[in-house]
Design an enzyme around this catalytic site. Structure first.
Site, short mmCIF file in Angstrom:
data_model
loop_
_atom_site.label_atom_id
_atom_site.label_comp_id
_atom_site.label_asym_id
_atom_site.label_seq_id
_atom_site.Cartn_x
_atom_site.Cartn_y
_atom_site.Cartn_z
N SER A 1 0.84 -1.20 0.00
CA SER A 1 0.00 0.00 0.00
C SER A 1 0.87 1.26 0.00
CB SER A 1 -0.95 -0.03 1.20
OG SER A 1 -1.93 0.96 1.12
N ASP B 1 -5.34 -4.35 -1.99
CA ASP B 1 -4.28 -3.88 -1.08
C ASP B 1 -3.42 -5.03 -0.55
OD1 ASP B 1 -2.78 -2.67 0.96
OD2 ASP B 1 -4.35 -1.20 1.32
#
Length: 391
Positions: free
Chosen positions: A51, A170
């Site tokens: 991320s 993610d």
């Protein structure tokens, strides 16, 4: 840890945890390492992240300036606070802002600089398995991998992006700190815990949790940091987080005897303050780490100018309080219409890829139904074997 690494290993890694807008902490850490220990950044073998940690890893791998990193973060946080509902307003498109930044500021040879060095953590949608990507064909290829690693379901949208024909979300949802188990990996996290570079906090009853390989103490401060990760605060708060990251990285270098003094007055005063607190008792609550006025100026001038400019720009909004209140009330009144209009625009933007989206959703639905039926048949078969006399 690093001192032992230098004596026993020829290489070391750096791993950043995913943390959203807490990336301001990474800006401070990167600035300290960039100025005080450049050999660490030049000699690192693997730069890992998920991320926002992957974004920080790309910035480090491409040798971008810390000030540019702060400018990008402040620009993104300003856009997130612009709408009536902040970061959850439909007009805030996080992935679009990230893509624009990467297209604009990443060097054209970013994929060459990152190949075999940057490891981006992704979570495959089909089975939830973690995938580490480290080979990139072009600048657009590395950008698409970073976009996939930053896609947090619902917060960033509904349909996940694809990388080489496979949809990912993610990377923090499966492995938030790649290679953290290796002894030669420097782990960095903005949450107080057991990472090598992290804020110092007092966990309640000495409890902590491991969120996909990231140690996080259970306390109110970390709970507040989770909120900040999704809803960015004002530039003053981000500047303080950046300062804290610089100080924690400074302390890490000092404890591992990797620090070379260049500004005697400011650095010595900071060291004096740090030495007054035992390493095992550095808390953020009652015993908050305090520094002198000289040591507060330890941030580079380029970064201080970036935060000062952002703070001045933020303060310019409060010149006509009554007008602002009236406009704010009007915005709340027209919010449903605005949301419907923005959602319509999103659908128009997605129209060229709508067929692939629908096909993907149909495949996911069929796969899920197939798994449910397979599970039901296996349970039925076991019941028949165990209880053959039942009708």
């Amino acid at each position: 840890m690093l001192k032992n690494m230098q004596g026993s290993a020829k290489e070391w890694n750096i791993s950043f945890a995913g943390c959203g807008f807490l990336m301001a902490y990474y800006c401070g850490v990167y600035s300290c390492l960039f100025e005080r220990a450049p050999f660490l950044l030049k000699g690192v073998k693997k730069i890992c992240g998920a991320s926002s940690g992957a974004l920080m890893g790309a910035i480090l791998a491409c040798q971008m300036s810390p000030a540019k990193c702060c400018e990008y973060l402040l620009e993104m946080s300003r856009e997130a606070r612009k709408g009536t509902l902040g970061a959850v307003h439909p007009s805030f498109n996080l992935l679009k802002i990230v893509r624009n930044f990467l297209n604009r500021d990443l060097p054209d040879d970013a994929h060459l600089l990152a190949n075999g060095r940057l490891f981006v953590s992704l979570t495959r949608v089909s089975d939830g398995t973690n995938v580490l990507v480290s080979e990139f064909d072009s600048k657009e290829d590395i950008i698409q991998a970073l976009i996939c690693s930053c896609f947090y379901p619902l917060y960033c949208g509904v349909i996940p992006p694809s990388y080489h024909g496979i949809r990912y979300v993610d990377g923090a949802l499966s492995d938030n700190m790649p290679f953290s188990s290796l002894r030669n990996t420097i782990t960095i996290s903005p949450f107080s815990g057991e990472s090598d570079i992290s804020p110092y906090g007092n966990p309640f009853y000495f409890h902590d949790i491991y969120y996909n390989n990231v140690s996080i103490h259970i306390n109110f401060i970390n709970a507040h940091r989770v909120v900040i990760a999704f809803f960015p605060p004002e530039p003053e708060v981000l500047a303080e987080m950046c300062q804290n990251g610089y100080e924690d990285a400074f302390l890490f270098l000092k404890e591992n005897e990797l620090l070379k003094l260049t500004w005697p007055l400011s650095e010595l005063t900071l060291i004096d303050e740090l030495e007054k607190i035992p390493t095992s008792k550095k808390y953020i609550s009652e015993n908050k780490l305090r520094v002198t006025e000289n040591s507060k100026n330890i941030l580079p001038e380029s970064i201080k100018k970036v935060f000062c400019k952002a703070t001045m720009r933020e303060n310019e909004k409060i010149r006509y309080p009554l007008s602002v209140k009236l406009v704010y009330c009007l915005m709340w009144c027209i919010l449903p219409v605005e949301m419907a209009y923005i959602m319509l625009l999103r659908l128009v933007e997605c129209a060229p890829e709508m067929s692939s989206y629908l096909l993907w959703m149909w495949q996911m639905l069929m796969r899920t139904i197939g798994q449910i039926l397979k599970k039901a048949f296996s349970i039925s078969y076991l019941c028949i074997q165990k209880y053959p006399t039942l009708p």
